[in-house]
Structure formats: C-alpha cells, structure tokens
Design a protein around this motif. Sequence first.
Motif, PDB file in Angstrom:
ATOM      1  N   TYR A 164       9.951   4.046  -2.872  1.00 53.76           N
ATOM      2  CA  TYR A 164      10.790   3.251  -2.063  1.00 53.76           C
ATOM      3  C   TYR A 164      11.092   3.684  -0.470  1.00 53.76           C
ATOM      4  CZ  TYR A 164      14.935   5.705  -3.762  1.00 53.76           C
ATOM      5  OH  TYR A 164      15.624   6.701  -4.246  1.00 53.76           O
ATOM      6  N   TRP A 165      11.122   5.126  -0.396  1.00 51.95           N
ATOM      7  CA  TRP A 165      11.262   5.457   1.025  1.00 51.95           C
ATOM      8  C   TRP A 165      10.002   5.234   1.682  1.00 51.95           C
ATOM      9  CZ3 TRP A 165      13.773  10.685  -0.942  1.00 51.95           C
ATOM     10  CH2 TRP A 165      15.316  10.620  -0.839  1.00 51.95           C
ATOM     11  N   ALA A 166       8.823   5.387   1.241  1.00 52.68           N
ATOM     12  CA  ALA A 166       7.426   4.949   1.786  1.00 52.68           C
ATOM     13  C   ALA A 166       7.561   3.757   2.079  1.00 52.68           C
ATOM     14  CB  ALA A 166       6.469   5.498   0.827  1.00 52.68           C
ATOM     15  N   MET A 167       7.935   2.809   1.204  1.00 46.94           N
ATOM     16  CA  MET A 167       8.018   1.389   1.623  1.00 46.94           C
ATOM     17  C   MET A 167       8.701   0.997   2.599  1.00 46.94           C
ATOM     18  SD  MET A 167       8.290   0.285  -2.517  1.00 46.94           S
ATOM     19  CE  MET A 167       7.824  -1.651  -2.339  1.00 46.94           C
ATOM     20  N   ALA A 168      10.013   1.620   2.887  1.00 42.75           N
ATOM     21  CA  ALA A 168      10.889   1.223   3.812  1.00 42.75           C
ATOM     22  C   ALA A 168      10.173   1.777   5.185  1.00 42.75           C
ATOM     23  CB  ALA A 168      12.098   1.786   3.464  1.00 42.75           C
ATOM     24  N   ALA A 169       9.613   2.858   5.250  1.00 44.54           N
ATOM     25  CA  ALA A 169       9.108   3.575   6.380  1.00 44.54           C
ATOM     26  C   ALA A 169       7.838   2.649   6.920  1.00 44.54           C
ATOM     27  CB  ALA A 169       8.729   4.971   5.867  1.00 44.54           C
ATOM     28  N   ALA A 170       7.209   2.062   5.702  1.00 43.39           N
ATOM     29  CA  ALA A 170       5.977   1.269   6.124  1.00 43.39           C
ATOM     30  C   ALA A 170       6.537  -0.129   6.827  1.00 43.39           C
ATOM     31  CB  ALA A 170       5.300   1.043   4.916  1.00 43.39           C
ATOM     32  N   ALA A 171       7.713  -0.273   6.498  1.00 45.39           N
ATOM     33  CA  ALA A 171       8.207  -1.842   7.205  1.00 45.39           C
ATOM     34  C   ALA A 171       8.764  -1.623   8.676  1.00 45.39           C
ATOM     35  CB  ALA A 171       9.283  -2.517   6.084  1.00 45.39           C
ATOM     36  N   VAL A 172       9.140  -0.496   8.852  1.00 43.76           N
ATOM     37  CA  VAL A 172       9.800  -0.122  10.027  1.00 43.76           C
ATOM     38  C   VAL A 172       8.912  -0.487  11.292  1.00 43.76           C
ATOM     39  CG1 VAL A 172      10.753   1.612  11.427  1.00 43.76           C
ATOM     40  CG2 VAL A 172      11.481   1.324   9.107  1.00 43.76           C
ATOM     41  N   LEU A 186       0.863  -1.179   0.157  1.00 37.36           N
ATOM     42  CA  LEU A 186       0.023   0.135  -0.064  1.00 37.36           C
ATOM     43  C   LEU A 186       0.876   1.096   0.024  1.00 37.36           C
ATOM     44  CD1 LEU A 186      -2.898  -1.032   2.434  1.00 37.36           C
ATOM     45  CD2 LEU A 186      -3.017  -0.624   0.183  1.00 37.36           C
ATOM     46  N   ALA A 187       1.894   1.268   0.781  1.00 34.50           N
ATOM     47  CA  ALA A 187       2.979   2.302   0.818  1.00 34.50           C
ATOM     48  C   ALA A 187       3.275   2.700  -0.505  1.00 34.50           C
ATOM     49  CB  ALA A 187       3.824   2.348   1.937  1.00 34.50           C
ATOM     50  N   GLY A 188       4.088   1.697  -1.089  1.00 37.23           N
ATOM     51  CA  GLY A 188       4.498   1.862  -2.205  1.00 37.23           C
ATOM     52  C   GLY A 188       3.616   2.158  -3.724  1.00 37.23           C
ATOM     53  N   THR A 189       2.492   1.727  -3.569  1.00 35.92           N
ATOM     54  CA  THR A 189       1.416   2.013  -4.537  1.00 35.92           C
ATOM     55  C   THR A 189       1.115   3.566  -4.240  1.00 35.92           C
ATOM     56  OG1 THR A 189       0.547  -0.178  -4.557  1.00 35.92           O
ATOM     57  CG2 THR A 189      -0.858   1.663  -5.588  1.00 35.92           C
ATOM     58  N   ALA A 190       1.119   3.884  -3.055  1.00 35.63           N
ATOM     59  CA  ALA A 190       0.579   5.346  -2.679  1.00 35.63           C
ATOM     60  C   ALA A 190       1.800   6.166  -3.281  1.00 35.63           C
ATOM     61  CB  ALA A 190       0.224   5.652  -1.149  1.00 35.63           C
ATOM     62  N   GLY A 191       2.980   5.732  -2.774  1.00 38.35           N
ATOM     63  CA  GLY A 191       4.209   6.621  -3.115  1.00 38.35           C
ATOM     64  C   GLY A 191       4.238   6.795  -4.765  1.00 38.35           C
ATOM     65  N   LEU A 192       3.964   5.585  -5.457  1.00 43.71           N
ATOM     66  CA  LEU A 192       3.840   5.738  -6.810  1.00 43.71           C
ATOM     67  C   LEU A 192       2.983   6.797  -7.360  1.00 43.71           C
ATOM     68  CD1 LEU A 192       4.563   2.370  -8.052  1.00 43.71           C
ATOM     69  CD2 LEU A 192       6.225   4.006  -8.292  1.00 43.71           C
ATOM     70  N   VAL A 193       1.722   6.463  -6.785  1.00 42.13           N
ATOM     71  CA  VAL A 193       0.398   7.439  -7.368  1.00 42.13           C
ATOM     72  C   VAL A 193       0.703   8.951  -7.020  1.00 42.13           C
ATOM     73  CG1 VAL A 193      -1.933   7.880  -6.796  1.00 42.13           C
ATOM     74  CG2 VAL A 193      -1.227   5.482  -7.054  1.00 42.13           C
ATOM     75  N   THR A 194       1.462   9.243  -6.097  1.00 43.22           N
ATOM     76  CA  THR A 194       1.872  10.665  -5.603  1.00 43.22           C
ATOM     77  C   THR A 194       2.726  11.245  -6.443  1.00 43.22           C
ATOM     78  OG1 THR A 194       3.547  10.129  -3.942  1.00 43.22           O
ATOM     79  CG2 THR A 194       1.106  10.323  -3.081  1.00 43.22           C
ATOM     80  N   GLY A 195       3.526  10.481  -6.963  1.00 46.88           N
ATOM     81  CA  GLY A 195       4.578  10.938  -7.999  1.00 46.88           C
ATOM     82  C   GLY A 195       5.786  11.764  -7.214  1.00 46.88           C
ATOM     83  N   TRP A 196       6.022  11.482  -6.083  1.00 48.25           N
ATOM     84  CA  TRP A 196       6.986  12.331  -5.480  1.00 48.25           C
ATOM     85  C   TRP A 196       8.282  11.824  -5.716  1.00 48.25           C
ATOM     86  CZ3 TRP A 196       3.802  11.315  -0.311  1.00 48.25           C
ATOM     87  CH2 TRP A 196       2.824  12.386   0.012  1.00 48.25           C
ATOM     88  N   GLY A 197       8.603  10.619  -6.288  1.00 47.88           N
ATOM     89  CA  GLY A 197       9.991  10.527  -6.798  1.00 47.88           C
ATOM     90  C   GLY A 197      10.722   9.256  -5.994  1.00 47.88           C
TER      91      GLY A 197
END
Length: 178
Positions: free
Chosen positions: A45-53, A31-42
């Motif tokens: 993977y930072w969102a994905m890593a933060a979601a796993a922490v 979900l974090a990776g998908t949301a990060g891609l949809v936002t287009g922030w660039g």
Amino acid sequence: MSEPRRVRRERPWRDAEIRRQALRYLLAVGLAGTAGLVTGWGHAYWAMAAAAVPLGAAALGERLRRGVHRVGGTLLGIGLTALILWPDPAVPVLVLLIPVLQFPAELFMRRHYGLAQTFFTPLVLLVTLLAHPGNPEVILLDRALETLLGAVVGMTVAVVLRTRKPSTPEGAAPGSAQ
C-alpha cells in the motif's frame, strides 16, 4: 490569458480528460500495488500511495516534481526517523513525538510537498512501529523501496499517458486560425 478548462457536470465520464485521469490512477496504483506484492516487501500500500501522488497535479512537469518530492522527502524522513530511533527512546517519548511531527507535516503540505514528507514519514513510521513492533531497519528499508517503486511507476504512467497539446503547422502561431 486562457480560460480555465471547464468540465462537464452532467455525465462527466464523457469528458476525455476525466477518463484519461481515471486510467492513469487505475494503471499507476494497480501496477505499483502488484509490483509491491510481488516483491514481498510487506507494505504494498505504500507503493500504491506513492504511485497516486504524482497524478494529483494538473500538468506533467508538476506531476514529475511531486514524484521527486515524494521520494526525496521520504528519504529525508527516513533519516529523521533513524535519528529518532537511534537512542532507543521509550514508548511514551515516541507517542509524544507524533503531534510534534504532525504539526510541520500539516504546515508544509500545501507549500512544499517534499518538506512535508520529511515530517510525515517519521509520523507514519512511528505509528506503524507502535502498532506493530518490529525491526525498525526492515520497516525503514520497506518504506524507502516501496516509495521509490510507487513514485517511479506513477511518474512513468504520467509521462506515457500525458495529455498532448495539438500540434500547429510550422510558421503558424498557436491559437491562430488556418
């Protein structure tokens, strides 16, 4: 004092808690990776890593604490990065700062995750900027937004898929036979 929970060594996928933890990671990171891609922030993977922490901790309270530490430490680290970049230092100075920042990041990682992130964030951002020079303001903003997004997703999944303790009838002591 209770015995530590034992995990089956044979066929661990049959253990309900292992399956629940795998589902937590799948949902949070996905979900974090998908949301990060949809936002287009660039930097999805930072969102994905933060979601796993947050999911790396055993109990719900500790998971939430790790998520808050990730966000707070990252924001402090972004401030430290801004202070480092403000005078527009030369590349050799930035390269020399990498091991200087890595030492406290490693030192505090086990003791205080949020404090470690304060040093780890500038380390990551400086390496990113050295590898792919760009507008530092954009990268600092991306890091803040995607870390917040990922941590919120991870903590939300941790709450929604928390392990619930079996309820005891009113008046019965926990662990007593009925």
